[in-house]
Motif scaffolding. Sequence first.
Motif, PDB file in Angstrom:
ATOM      1  N   TYR A 109       1.388  -2.646 106.549  1.00 54.33           N
ATOM      2  CA  TYR A 109       1.575  -4.034 106.987  1.00 54.33           C
ATOM      3  C   TYR A 109       3.019  -4.510 106.885  1.00 54.33           C
ATOM      4  N   PHE A 110       3.769  -3.993 105.925  1.00 54.53           N
ATOM      5  CA  PHE A 110       5.165  -4.396 105.763  1.00 54.53           C
ATOM      6  C   PHE A 110       6.127  -3.380 106.378  1.00 54.53           C
ATOM      7  N   LEU A 111       5.565  -2.236 106.842  1.00 60.38           N
ATOM      8  CA  LEU A 111       6.356  -1.175 107.485  1.00 60.38           C
ATOM      9  C   LEU A 111       7.492  -0.699 106.578  1.00 60.38           C
ATOM     10  N   ILE A 112       7.182  -0.502 105.318  1.00 60.14           N
ATOM     11  CA  ILE A 112       8.151  -0.042 104.325  1.00 60.14           C
ATOM     12  C   ILE A 112       7.966   1.459 104.110  1.00 60.14           C
ATOM     13  N   ASP A 113       9.084   2.181 104.062  1.00 62.35           N
ATOM     14  CA  ASP A 113       9.032   3.647 103.979  1.00 62.35           C
ATOM     15  C   ASP A 113       8.828   4.168 102.556  1.00 62.35           C
ATOM     16  N   PHE A 114       9.401   3.489 101.572  1.00 62.26           N
ATOM     17  CA  PHE A 114       9.348   3.984 100.194  1.00 62.26           C
ATOM     18  C   PHE A 114       8.976   2.852  99.241  1.00 62.26           C
ATOM     19  N   VAL A 115       8.110   3.160  98.293  1.00 66.52           N
ATOM     20  CA  VAL A 115       7.679   2.172  97.298  1.00 66.52           C
ATOM     21  C   VAL A 115       7.734   2.819  95.921  1.00 66.52           C
ATOM     22  N   ILE A 189      10.357  -2.690  87.116  1.00 66.22           N
ATOM     23  CA  ILE A 189      11.141  -2.678  88.348  1.00 66.22           C
ATOM     24  C   ILE A 189      10.215  -2.358  89.519  1.00 66.22           C
ATOM     25  N   LEU A 190      10.335  -3.142  90.574  1.00 64.36           N
ATOM     26  CA  LEU A 190       9.673  -2.861  91.837  1.00 64.36           C
ATOM     27  C   LEU A 190      10.763  -2.551  92.850  1.00 64.36           C
ATOM     28  N   ALA A 191      10.609  -1.460  93.566  1.00 62.90           N
ATOM     29  CA  ALA A 191      11.606  -1.098  94.576  1.00 62.90           C
ATOM     30  C   ALA A 191      10.920  -0.767  95.886  1.00 62.90           C
ATOM     31  N   ILE A 192      11.455  -1.307  96.969  1.00 65.98           N
ATOM     32  CA  ILE A 192      10.958  -0.988  98.310  1.00 65.98           C
ATOM     33  C   ILE A 192      12.149  -0.525  99.138  1.00 65.98           C
ATOM     34  N   GLY A 193      12.007   0.645  99.763  1.00 70.29           N
ATOM     35  CA  GLY A 193      13.125   1.236 100.466  1.00 70.29           C
ATOM     36  C   GLY A 193      12.830   1.554 101.913  1.00 70.29           C
ATOM     37  N   SER A 194      13.903   1.804 102.662  1.00 69.48           N
ATOM     38  CA  SER A 194      13.774   2.090 104.088  1.00 69.48           C
ATOM     39  C   SER A 194      14.753   3.186 104.499  1.00 69.48           C
TER      40      SER A 194
END
Length: 227
Positions: A109-115, A189-194
Amino acid sequence: MNEQLAELTSTQVEDYLRKHPEFFHEHLNLLEHMSIPHPTGNAVSLISKQLELFRSRHHDMENQLTALIEIARDNDTSLNRMHKLTLALLDSTTLEEAVANLDVVLSEYFLIDFVAVRIIKHNPDTALTNLFIEPDSKDLEPFAVELAGNQPKCGRPTIAQARVLFGELAFEVKSCAIIPLAFTELEGILAIGSREEGRFHYSMGNLFLNQMSEIIGTRLITLLQQR
């Protein structure tokens, strides 16, 4: 006296017309003989110039309305995504499920590549090794600024940060949002990457990211307390 009346200044004429905007309604015949300069160098009638101005203003108003509609659509999309995120977390009954559901909903839904989620806490459970970071671990050193400031940071992560968060996929992450989880019952820590360099830019606002961290952090706290 008559000579003074004959020598009206342009300012006086302008003031009179401002005070009597209906003047040309009563003297329509004058419009046929009036012209004003045009940027192209040609002369156009006053009515034509007025129509041009009205069209310009109308165009500006249309652009503003279009921009407002786009903002409303973006807000609707964001609300729907946050709703999906909330449901996915509420549906989780364990930490393992929460992390798995989080990865799915952020990807779809958020089109995020890395979590990546890292909870700063001693963990006696070896099954959840990747989820926890010991409070005295050197792995926390690359995040000293983010944890101290307690504010999300967007941009390209350092190699050290990417390795801690994303392991073997570190070099694939071109942009990232690192979001501290700072609660009384939870620190992490929360990380979201692209893979896109411009996806998470340093100029991005923090409201959306902070709301995401609050939703995720609140659910993780509940699940930690149930262990």
